[in-house]
Design a protein around this motif. Structure first.
Motif, PDB file in Angstrom:
ATOM      1  N   TYR A 118       0.833  -1.203   0.000  1.00 35.57           N
ATOM      2  CA  TYR A 118       0.000   0.000   0.000  1.00 35.57           C
ATOM      3  C   TYR A 118       0.870   1.255   0.000  1.00 35.57           C
ATOM      4  CZ  TYR A 118      -3.621  -3.334   1.389  1.00 35.57           C
ATOM      5  OH  TYR A 118      -4.474  -4.407   1.442  1.00 35.57           O
ATOM      6  N   PRO A 119       1.495   1.572  -1.121  1.00 34.45           N
ATOM      7  CA  PRO A 119       2.359   2.755  -1.183  1.00 34.45           C
ATOM      8  C   PRO A 119       1.564   4.041  -1.405  1.00 34.45           C
ATOM      9  CG  PRO A 119       2.329   1.673  -3.304  1.00 34.45           C
ATOM     10  CD  PRO A 119       1.498   0.807  -2.380  1.00 34.45           C
ATOM     11  N   PHE A 120       2.232   5.150  -1.118  1.00 27.80           N
ATOM     12  CA  PHE A 120       1.696   6.469  -1.488  1.00 27.80           C
ATOM     13  C   PHE A 120       2.154   6.772  -2.906  1.00 27.80           C
ATOM     14  CE2 PHE A 120       2.204  11.107  -1.830  1.00 27.80           C
ATOM     15  CZ  PHE A 120       0.907  11.516  -1.523  1.00 27.80           C
ATOM     16  N   LYS A 121       1.210   7.149  -3.789  1.00 27.76           N
ATOM     17  CA  LYS A 121       1.518   7.409  -5.189  1.00 27.76           C
ATOM     18  C   LYS A 121       1.134   8.824  -5.629  1.00 27.76           C
ATOM     19  CE  LYS A 121       0.857   2.580  -6.648  1.00 27.76           C
ATOM     20  NZ  LYS A 121       0.159   1.684  -7.605  1.00 27.76           N
ATOM     21  N   GLY A 122       0.793   9.677  -4.671  1.00 24.75           N
ATOM     22  CA  GLY A 122       0.285  10.996  -5.002  1.00 24.75           C
ATOM     23  C   GLY A 122       1.338  12.082  -5.015  1.00 24.75           C
ATOM     24  N   HIS A 123       0.852  13.316  -4.912  1.00 25.34           N
ATOM     25  CA  HIS A 123       1.687  14.522  -4.914  1.00 25.34           C
ATOM     26  C   HIS A 123       1.492  15.196  -3.556  1.00 25.34           C
ATOM     27  CE1 HIS A 123       3.393  18.062  -7.373  1.00 25.34           C
ATOM     28  NE2 HIS A 123       3.426  18.403  -6.098  1.00 25.34           N
ATOM     29  N   PHE A 124       2.559  15.251  -2.762  1.00 19.17           N
ATOM     30  CA  PHE A 124       2.517  15.863  -1.427  1.00 19.17           C
ATOM     31  C   PHE A 124       3.365  17.125  -1.456  1.00 19.17           C
ATOM     32  CE2 PHE A 124       4.025  16.624   2.854  1.00 19.17           C
ATOM     33  CZ  PHE A 124       2.916  16.371   3.650  1.00 19.17           C
ATOM     34  N   ASP A 125       2.734  18.270  -1.267  1.00 20.90           N
ATOM     35  CA  ASP A 125       3.415  19.569  -1.300  1.00 20.90           C
ATOM     36  C   ASP A 125       3.290  20.221   0.069  1.00 20.90           C
ATOM     37  OD1 ASP A 125       4.439  22.085  -1.785  1.00 20.90           O
ATOM     38  OD2 ASP A 125       3.286  22.426  -3.615  1.00 20.90           O
ATOM     39  N   GLY A 126       4.427  20.392   0.736  1.00 19.25           N
ATOM     40  CA  GLY A 126       4.428  21.005   2.062  1.00 19.25           C
ATOM     41  C   GLY A 126       4.272  22.508   2.052  1.00 19.25           C
ATOM     42  N   LYS A 127       4.353  23.133   0.896  1.00 17.41           N
ATOM     43  CA  LYS A 127       4.144  24.588   0.740  1.00 17.41           C
ATOM     44  C   LYS A 127       5.043  25.393   1.670  1.00 17.41           C
ATOM     45  CE  LYS A 127       1.375  25.765  -1.798  1.00 17.41           C
ATOM     46  NZ  LYS A 127       1.440  25.866  -3.284  1.00 17.41           N
ATOM     47  N   GLY A 128       6.244  24.879   1.959  1.00 18.36           N
ATOM     48  CA  GLY A 128       7.204  25.594   2.786  1.00 18.36           C
ATOM     49  C   GLY A 128       6.986  25.459   4.285  1.00 18.36           C
ATOM     50  N   HIS A 129       6.038  24.656   4.699  1.00 18.90           N
ATOM     51  CA  HIS A 129       5.733  24.505   6.127  1.00 18.90           C
ATOM     52  C   HIS A 129       6.677  23.501   6.787  1.00 18.90           C
ATOM     53  CE1 HIS A 129       2.212  27.031   6.128  1.00 18.90           C
ATOM     54  NE2 HIS A 129       1.728  26.390   5.077  1.00 18.90           N
ATOM     55  N   THR A 130       6.567  23.400   8.112  1.00 15.45           N
ATOM     56  CA  THR A 130       7.393  22.510   8.918  1.00 15.45           C
ATOM     57  C   THR A 130       6.526  21.467   9.609  1.00 15.45           C
ATOM     58  OG1 THR A 130       9.120  24.167   9.309  1.00 15.45           O
ATOM     59  CG2 THR A 130       8.940  22.371  10.918  1.00 15.45           C
ATOM     60  N   ILE A 131       6.932  20.219   9.502  1.00 16.15           N
ATOM     61  CA  ILE A 131       6.371  19.131  10.302  1.00 16.15           C
ATOM     62  C   ILE A 131       7.363  18.843  11.419  1.00 16.15           C
ATOM     63  CG2 ILE A 131       5.673  16.701  10.322  1.00 16.15           C
ATOM     64  CD1 ILE A 131       5.022  17.025   7.321  1.00 16.15           C
ATOM     65  N   SER A 132       6.891  18.792  12.640  1.00 17.04           N
ATOM     66  CA  SER A 132       7.797  18.550  13.764  1.00 17.04           C
ATOM     67  C   SER A 132       7.174  17.572  14.752  1.00 17.04           C
ATOM     68  CB  SER A 132       8.149  19.857  14.469  1.00 17.04           C
ATOM     69  OG  SER A 132       6.995  20.457  15.036  1.00 17.04           O
ATOM     70  N   GLY A 133       8.049  16.968  15.558  1.00 16.53           N
ATOM     71  CA  GLY A 133       7.579  16.096  16.626  1.00 16.53           C
ATOM     72  C   GLY A 133       7.200  14.697  16.203  1.00 16.53           C
ATOM     73  N   ILE A 134       7.737  14.213  15.068  1.00 18.24           N
ATOM     74  CA  ILE A 134       7.470  12.838  14.655  1.00 18.24           C
ATOM     75  C   ILE A 134       8.323  11.888  15.511  1.00 18.24           C
ATOM     76  CG2 ILE A 134       7.769  11.139  12.813  1.00 18.24           C
ATOM     77  CD1 ILE A 134       5.462  12.919  12.176  1.00 18.24           C
ATOM     78  N   TYR A 135       7.671  10.923  16.136  1.00 17.26           N
ATOM     79  CA  TYR A 135       8.381   9.876  16.873  1.00 17.26           C
ATOM     80  C   TYR A 135       8.001   8.530  16.280  1.00 17.26           C
ATOM     81  CZ  TYR A 135       9.871   6.679  20.556  1.00 17.26           C
ATOM     82  OH  TYR A 135      10.470   5.648  21.250  1.00 17.26           O
ATOM     83  N   TYR A 136       8.990   7.872  15.652  1.00 14.74           N
ATOM     84  CA  TYR A 136       8.770   6.555  15.067  1.00 14.74           C
ATOM     85  C   TYR A 136       9.632   5.534  15.791  1.00 14.74           C
ATOM     86  CZ  TYR A 136       9.153   2.468  12.169  1.00 14.74           C
ATOM     87  OH  TYR A 136       9.160   1.164  11.758  1.00 14.74           O
ATOM     88  N   SER A 137       9.012   4.464  16.256  1.00 17.34           N
ATOM     89  CA  SER A 137       9.731   3.334  16.819  1.00 17.34           C
ATOM     90  C   SER A 137       9.150   2.054  16.233  1.00 17.34           C
ATOM     91  CB  SER A 137       9.609   3.297  18.341  1.00 17.34           C
ATOM     92  OG  SER A 137      10.155   2.100  18.860  1.00 17.34           O
ATOM     93  N   LYS A 138      10.017   1.159  15.771  1.00 17.22           N
ATOM     94  CA  LYS A 138       9.560  -0.123  15.220  1.00 17.22           C
ATOM     95  C   LYS A 138       8.657  -0.861  16.198  1.00 17.22           C
ATOM     96  CE  LYS A 138      10.000  -3.656  12.229  1.00 17.22           C
ATOM     97  NZ  LYS A 138       9.595  -4.862  12.935  1.00 17.22           N
ATOM     98  N   ALA A 139       8.838  -0.613  17.494  1.00 18.25           N
ATOM     99  CA  ALA A 139       8.041  -1.301  18.510  1.00 18.25           C
ATOM    100  C   ALA A 139       6.549  -1.040  18.351  1.00 18.25           C
ATOM    101  CB  ALA A 139       8.494  -0.875  19.905  1.00 18.25           C
ATOM    102  N   TYR A 140       6.188   0.102  17.754  1.00 19.15           N
ATOM    103  CA  TYR A 140       4.773   0.465  17.604  1.00 19.15           C
ATOM    104  C   TYR A 140       4.239   0.175  16.203  1.00 19.15           C
ATOM    105  CZ  TYR A 140       5.485   2.571  22.106  1.00 19.15           C
ATOM    106  OH  TYR A 140       5.788   2.752  23.429  1.00 19.15           O
ATOM    107  N   ASP A 141       5.065  -0.451  15.369  1.00 21.77           N
ATOM    108  CA  ASP A 141       4.634  -0.859  14.028  1.00 21.77           C
ATOM    109  C   ASP A 141       5.328  -2.171  13.715  1.00 21.77           C
ATOM    110  OD1 ASP A 141       3.081  -0.478  11.795  1.00 21.77           O
ATOM    111  OD2 ASP A 141       4.493   0.852  10.788  1.00 21.77           O
ATOM    112  N   ALA A 142       5.138  -3.138  14.608  1.00 23.53           N
ATOM    113  CA  ALA A 142       6.018  -4.298  14.703  1.00 23.53           C
ATOM    114  C   ALA A 142       6.057  -5.164  13.458  1.00 23.53           C
ATOM    115  CB  ALA A 142       5.620  -5.139  15.914  1.00 23.53           C
ATOM    116  N   SER A 143       4.979  -5.229  12.687  1.00 28.70           N
ATOM    117  CA  SER A 143       4.953  -6.127  11.535  1.00 28.70           C
ATOM    118  C   SER A 143       5.511  -5.480  10.267  1.00 28.70           C
ATOM    119  CB  SER A 143       3.523  -6.603  11.271  1.00 28.70           C
ATOM    120  OG  SER A 143       2.702  -5.511  10.891  1.00 28.70           O
TER     121      SER A 143
END
Length: 199
Positions: free
Chosen positions: A67-92
């Motif tokens: 299930y990939p993303f195939k679209g167009h994602f434009d951040g329009k110069g904005h900032t995304i912050s505070g992403i926390y990714y750990s394999k423990a919470y997406d184990a499969s």
């Protein structure tokens, strides 16, 4: 979701909603998504997250190869912050990043700050991490800045993209990684960890 009237991401809930849709099989192929604001997923300082995890955990947009993303994602110069990714919470899954798997997507024009990614166990079960995209199969990635912290035991780790593999070209331009990668494995790159195919 047209270029003239795109889907709009206004807050963290919308960003999670995009991930949920893509991870459920909506590819957004041919559709446009834009950020309307800066997005804060967690507000605490990421330097403390290796000892005390923040409230909100992240699963990549397109965390499954089916299930990939195939679209167009434009951040329009904005900032995304505070992403926390750990394999423990997406184990499969083994795709760690803001995006997991993309196919001929366009991802552009934003900053990723105050974010932290950790891969989990050593070897084939560890997540392959690129702070912006784990696995890019073709497409265009441009005008992106990341200062993420990446702690990884996996092969193929990139500051921006972990792995590129496609029969069509993957174009990367004006991307800047100013974070840190602490790895115990191989195929590590400041921009791309491993290139397999035309780039």
């Amino acid at each position: 979701g047209t270029k003239e009237d795109p889907y709009v991401i206004e807050d963290a809930a919308d960003l999670y909603g995009l991930a949920t849709l893509v991870n459920g099989g909506t590819s957004f192929e041919g559709f446009y998504v834009e950020l309307a604001n800066d997005i804060k997923v967690n507000t605490s300082d990421r330097d403390s997250w290796d000892e005390a995890e923040p409230l909100n955990k992240w699963k990549a947009i397109g965390n499954d190869g089916s299930y990939p993303f195939k679209g167009h994602f434009d951040g329009k110069g904005h900032t995304i912050s505070g992403i926390y990714y750990s394999k423990a919470y997406d184990a499969s899954k083994i795709r760690g990043g803001l995006f997991g798997n993309t196919v001929n997507a366009t991802v552009e024009n934003f900053n990723l700050k105050n974010s932290y990614f950790t891969s989990g166990t050593y070897g084939s079960d560890a997540a392959q991490i690129g702070s912006i995209v784990s696995w890019a199969q073709g497409g265009t990635y441009r005008n992106i800045y990341s200062n993420a912290i990446i702690e990884t035991n996996s092969v193929r780790t990139g500051g921006i993209i972990s792995l590129t593999t496609s029969t069509s070209a993957t174009t990367i331009s004006n991307c800047w990684f100013d974070g840190s990668i602490n790895s115990t494995n191989t195929h590590i790159g400041g921009i791309v960890g491993y290139i397999n195919g035309p780039t």
